[in-house]
Design a protein around this motif. Structure first.
Motif, PDB file in Angstrom:
ATOM      1  N   ASP A 141       0.629  -1.419   0.044  1.00  0.00           N
ATOM      2  CA  ASP A 141      -0.376   0.101   0.046  1.00  0.00           C
ATOM      3  C   ASP A 141       1.275   1.872   0.141  1.00  0.00           C
ATOM      4  OD1 ASP A 141      -1.300   2.120   0.886  1.00  0.00           O
ATOM      5  OD2 ASP A 141      -2.470   1.167   2.626  1.00  0.00           O
TER       6      ASP A 141
ATOM      7  N   THR B   9       1.901  13.211  -6.060  1.00  0.00           N
ATOM      8  CA  THR B   9       2.758  14.104  -7.008  1.00  0.00           C
ATOM      9  C   THR B   9       3.886  15.291  -6.706  1.00  0.00           C
ATOM     10  OG1 THR B   9       0.367  15.016  -8.121  1.00  0.00           O
ATOM     11  CG2 THR B   9       2.189  15.829  -9.247  1.00  0.00           C
TER      12      THR B   9
ATOM     13  N   ASP C  27      -2.546  15.126   4.202  1.00  0.00           N
ATOM     14  CA  ASP C  27      -2.555  14.454   5.172  1.00  0.00           C
ATOM     15  C   ASP C  27      -2.859  13.862   6.161  1.00  0.00           C
ATOM     16  OD1 ASP C  27      -3.909  12.780   2.551  1.00  0.00           O
ATOM     17  OD2 ASP C  27      -1.633  12.795   1.598  1.00  0.00           O
TER      18      ASP C  27
ATOM     19  N   LYS D 265      -9.913  13.169  -3.711  1.00  0.00           N
ATOM     20  CA  LYS D 265      -9.587  12.042  -4.112  1.00  0.00           C
ATOM     21  C   LYS D 265     -11.190  10.809  -4.875  1.00  0.00           C
ATOM     22  CE  LYS D 265      -5.935  10.928  -5.214  1.00  0.00           C
ATOM     23  NZ  LYS D 265      -4.287  10.382  -5.853  1.00  0.00           N
TER      24      LYS D 265
ATOM     25  N   ARG E   6      -7.422  13.543  -8.141  1.00  0.00           N
ATOM     26  CA  ARG E   6      -7.299  13.860  -7.417  1.00  0.00           C
ATOM     27  C   ARG E   6      -7.374  15.576  -7.953  1.00  0.00           C
ATOM     28  NH1 ARG E   6      -1.290  16.186  -4.788  1.00  0.00           N
ATOM     29  NH2 ARG E   6      -1.532  18.040  -4.442  1.00  0.00           N
TER      30      ARG E   6
HETATM   31  C1  7RM Z   1       0.219   8.551  -5.745  1.00  0.00           C
HETATM   32  C2  7RM Z   1      -0.940   9.702  -6.073  1.00  0.00           C
HETATM   33  C3  7RM Z   1      -1.790  12.429  -3.970  1.00  0.00           C
HETATM   34  C4  7RM Z   1      -2.553  12.346  -2.863  1.00  0.00           C
HETATM   35  C5  7RM Z   1      -2.340  12.223  -1.462  1.00  0.00           C
HETATM   36  C6  7RM Z   1      -3.313  11.070  -0.672  1.00  0.00           C
HETATM   37  C7  7RM Z   1      -3.528  10.107  -1.415  1.00  0.00           C
HETATM   38  C8  7RM Z   1      -2.613   8.640  -2.481  1.00  0.00           C
HETATM   39  C9  7RM Z   1      -2.422   6.877  -1.411  1.00  0.00           C
HETATM   40  C10 7RM Z   1      -3.178   7.814  -0.515  1.00  0.00           C
HETATM   41  C11 7RM Z   1      -3.759   6.918   1.147  1.00  0.00           C
HETATM   42  C12 7RM Z   1      -2.598   5.575   0.315  1.00  0.00           C
HETATM   43  N1  7RM Z   1      -0.377  11.148  -6.396  1.00  0.00           N
HETATM   44  N2  7RM Z   1      -2.697   8.535  -1.590  1.00  0.00           N
HETATM   45  N3  7RM Z   1      -1.619   7.409  -1.812  1.00  0.00           N
HETATM   46  N4  7RM Z   1      -3.103   8.099   0.806  1.00  0.00           N
HETATM   47  N5  7RM Z   1      -3.109   6.147   1.278  1.00  0.00           N
HETATM   48  N6  7RM Z   1      -2.056   4.370  -0.114  1.00  0.00           N
HETATM   49  O1  7RM Z   1      -1.951   9.222  -5.896  1.00  0.00           O
HETATM   50  O2  7RM Z   1      -1.101  13.891  -6.299  1.00  0.00           O
HETATM   51  O3  7RM Z   1      -2.899  11.999  -7.502  1.00  0.00           O
HETATM   52  O4  7RM Z   1      -2.876  12.158  -4.865  1.00  0.00           O
HETATM   53  O5  7RM Z   1      -3.802  11.044  -2.733  1.00  0.00           O
HETATM   54  O6  7RM Z   1      -4.283  11.751   0.297  1.00  0.00           O
HETATM   55  O7  7RM Z   1      -1.822  13.185  -0.502  1.00  0.00           O
HETATM   56  S1  7RM Z   1      -1.758  12.755  -6.125  1.00  0.00           S
END
Ligand code: 7RM
Length: 640
Positions: A395, A400, A485, A506, A511
């Motif tokens: 996980d 970005t 986050d 999301k 995003r």
């Molecule tokens: C790679 C991507 C970033 C946001 C980030 C989180 C959420 C991404 C996870 C996650 C929980 C995960 N880039 N997020 N991966 N939340 N577990 N494994 O998604 O810039 O498009 O978004 O995505 O909120 O801040 S992104």
């Protein structure tokens, strides 16, 4: 080549070492690449002015590391497996030798056109190998690619081209996605009406859709490539020369052009790919993302190719021709590592097990998840039915802005815990801070996720707006990088990301900023004002809910004829789709007489969020609102 971390003990040692001797640690990792000249300084600068630099003085070209260096030992190895949308169409298998030839050819073509080092190039392409050639050719000649996801509208493309002052456009005539035909060239033509900075638009041929070519601007790629050589001497780049811009949504305003630079991004993408997935030579890897998002940049293209891996690119959608397609693809290519998003896992789960019948998934060794929190149920389903209980699930939490994975299990090396991204990679130091910005020292804790120190893959700036970069990421909690986050830490020090604490949502892992959607809705002729929030959605993770105040004529129409309600909702959704793209369409639109506002006129999205989640008892004190009476009205609408 880069060395993998091979055991839990090694992980612990590497982690400790990475914090105590950070520069030494990152120098060791960087030593495994082809440099035209080694760096003078591993790291300098800091968060205060966001002027951190990695591997300064180093000279290199990332495409030599992605391609040329593999040719001697692995020239005939498959670099890219391309699976078309339609399973009856022929697939394409591209070796490292062929990749080299194609990227060189296009590099020569771009230089012939006049593309120069430092120029910004907008790429709007379907998921075909030529998209990869285009990015890598840009990188090879030192041009900065700015890829726009194929689901974005003409207006979004134009906004991004204008912001980055792109001089060049690379696109295709059209493409196929499931049953749909997308006329990309038409969308680009519309965008370019408002983009005088574009000198030439290069069009790849993927479909048989008729297109009109504008004289003096549009050129067919095959014409341009015809007599270009398949050899090309790559440009020598400085470590900190820009590699690409990628637009991403924030809480306020228009999407930001996040800028990544050459050496740090390269080192980090390669290091994280190898360690998180524990990639072994000859394994077949498939990431289902679109290259238009950061996941595609780092983990379809750069990370895998830097490791000499075989990476799979699929043009289509999971449900075409039926929901068994992905399992067919895994079976067909004997995929070993499979990386996808929770939203896809939940959609597939919802189809039941019948599409898995007769599909041989025994090649799978590692499963990955990215883009949003994965709920326990989806984790368990993925583990049991896809991994057959034998594949570790990584996980992977990142953004970005982080360039690559920061918190994740290392497959088969570090322990797993469903719905937890678990432990930081060596070189990454997460911390939790409370609302006052004080670091929480207790092991078991919940707070805002920050990162203490820079890592090589960290974004360097928001293109042409460094002040916004500093404000967004380094001002909320001075001295720290703020991720946006929320996060929990358990007794083992494992991290569980709970989701955004700001106005970023999301939707199916995409995003989207609520402010962008509001601005788009407000453009609709029937609308006075709107407020947008995210709410939990069973499949999409989050979906968009909009509260809209209509102009009196539109409101009257609804009063007179209840069918108009549906029509106006459709019209507004259409407006959002036209301005941003279909991915930003609100799932639900409610017409309200007012929006909850403070006395100073600020919309209280916090209240709307609680209502949207139907947590009516958590709405809190509304007595200080300018218009507390609308809260009841909105509650009634939503609960109906
Ligand atoms: C790679 C991507 C970033 C946001 C980030 C989180 C959420 C991404 C996870 C996650 C929980 C995960 N880039 N997020 N991966 N939340 N577990 N494994 O998604 O810039 O498009 O978004 O995505 O909120 O801040 S992104």
């Amino acid at each position: 080549m880069l060395q993998r971390i091979l055991s839990l003990e090694e992980y612990r040692t590497a982690y400790k070492n990475s914090l105590e001797h950070s520069e030494h640690f990152w120098a060791d990792v960087a030593d495994n690449f082809l440099w035209k000249k080694k760096w003078d300084k591993v790291f300098s600068g800091g968060f205060e002015k966001a002027d951190y630099k990695w591997y300064e003085g180093g000279k290199l070209n990332i495409t030599e590391n992605c391609i040329d260096r593999h040719l001697k030992l692995r020239g005939n190895k498959t670099a890219i497996i391309w699976e078309p949308n339609n399973p009856t169409e022929k697939n394409r298998i591209i070796s490292y030798n062929e990749l080299h030839a194609e990227v060189c050819r296009l590099s020569n073509a771009l230089e012939k056109l006049g593309v120069q080092k430092g120029d910004t190039v907008c790429i709007y392409m379907p998921m075909i190998p030529e998209l990869t050639y285009a990015m890598l050719a840009c990188a090879r000649i030192g041009a900065i690619h700015s890829i726009v996801f194929g689901g974005f509208s003409a207006q979004s493309i134009a906004d991004r081209i204008q912001d980055a002052e792109c001089k060049w456009m690379i696109t295709a005539d059209g493409c196929y996605r499931g049953e749909k035909q997308l006329h990309l060239k038409k969308i680009v033509d519309e965008a370019l009406e408002n983009c005088p900075s574009i000198q030439k638009s290069i069009v790849f041929n993927r479909s048989d859709f008729p297109v009109s070519m504008k004289d003096g601007r549009d050129v067919w790629a095959y014409e341009l490539l015809k007599d270009c050589s398949t050899e090309h001497v790559s440009k020598e780049m400085d470590a900190e020369d820009p590699l690409f811009i990628l637009y991403t949504s924030g809480s306020t305003g228009k999407p930001k052009g996040v800028l990544h630079t050459t050496a740090g991004y390269m080192v980090f993408a390669a290091y994280t790919f190898l360690n998180v997935f524990q990639y072994k030579p000859e394994q077949i890897y498939w990431c289902t993302a679109d290259i238009g998002w950061i996941t595609g940049h780092s983990y379809i293209v750069y990370g895998p190719l830097l490791n000499g891996a075989t990476t799979t690119m699929y043009e289509g959608v999971p449900q075409f021709p039926d929901w068994g397609r992905w399992w067919n693809v895994i079976d067909k290519y004997k995929v070993n590592i499979f990386y996808t998003a929770p939203t896809a896992i939940r959609s597939l789960e919802a189809q039941g097990l019948k599409y898995l019948e007769g599909k041989n998934l025994s090649s799978l060794r590692v499963l990955g998840s990215v883009g949003e929190p994965i709920n326990e149920e989806a984790w368990e389903w993925y583990n049991k039915n896809i991994g057959k209980g034998k594949c570790p699930i990584v996980d992977t939490w990142w953004q970005t802005e982080t360039g690559g994975i920061l918190i994740s299990p290392l497959a088969g090396i570090t322990p797993l815990k469903p719905s937890y991204a678990t432990l930081p990679l060596p070189g990454v130091e997460p911390i939790l801070v409370d609302a006052n910005g004080i670091e929480i020292q207790e092991l078991i804790a919940e707070g805002n996720l920050c990162i203490r120190k820079s890592w090589p893959g960290q974004a360097r700036t928001v293109y042409k707006d460094h002040e916004r970069f500093i404000q967004t990421y380094f001002k909320t909690y001075p001295g720290k990088y703020f991720t946006g986050d929320g996060c929990r830490r358990d007794e083992n020090g494992f991290y569980r990301i709970t989701g955004r604490t700001d106005d970023v949502i999301k939707v199916s892992g995409h995003r989207i900023g609520t402010a962008e959607v509001e601005n788009a809705i407000n453009e609709d002729p029937s609308v006075v004002e709107s407020a947008v929030v995210g709410y939990s959605h069973e499949i999409k993770g989050q979906a968009i809910m909009a509260f809209v105040i209509l102009k009196s004529e539109a409101a009257l129409k609804i009063k007179l004829n209840s069918e108009s309600e549906f029509l106006i909702q459709k019209e507004i959704a259409g407006t959002v789709s036209r301005i941003i793209g279909p991915i930003a369409k609100p799932e639900k639109i409610f017409f309200v007489s007012g929006l909850p506002k403070t006395r100073s006129g600020k919309i209280m999205r916090r209240i709307l969020r609680k209502i949207a989640e139907e947590e009516f008892d958590k709405v809190g004190d509304i007595s200080t609102l300018l218009n507390p009476e609308v809260v009841e009205e909105i509650k009634n609408l939503v609960s109906k």
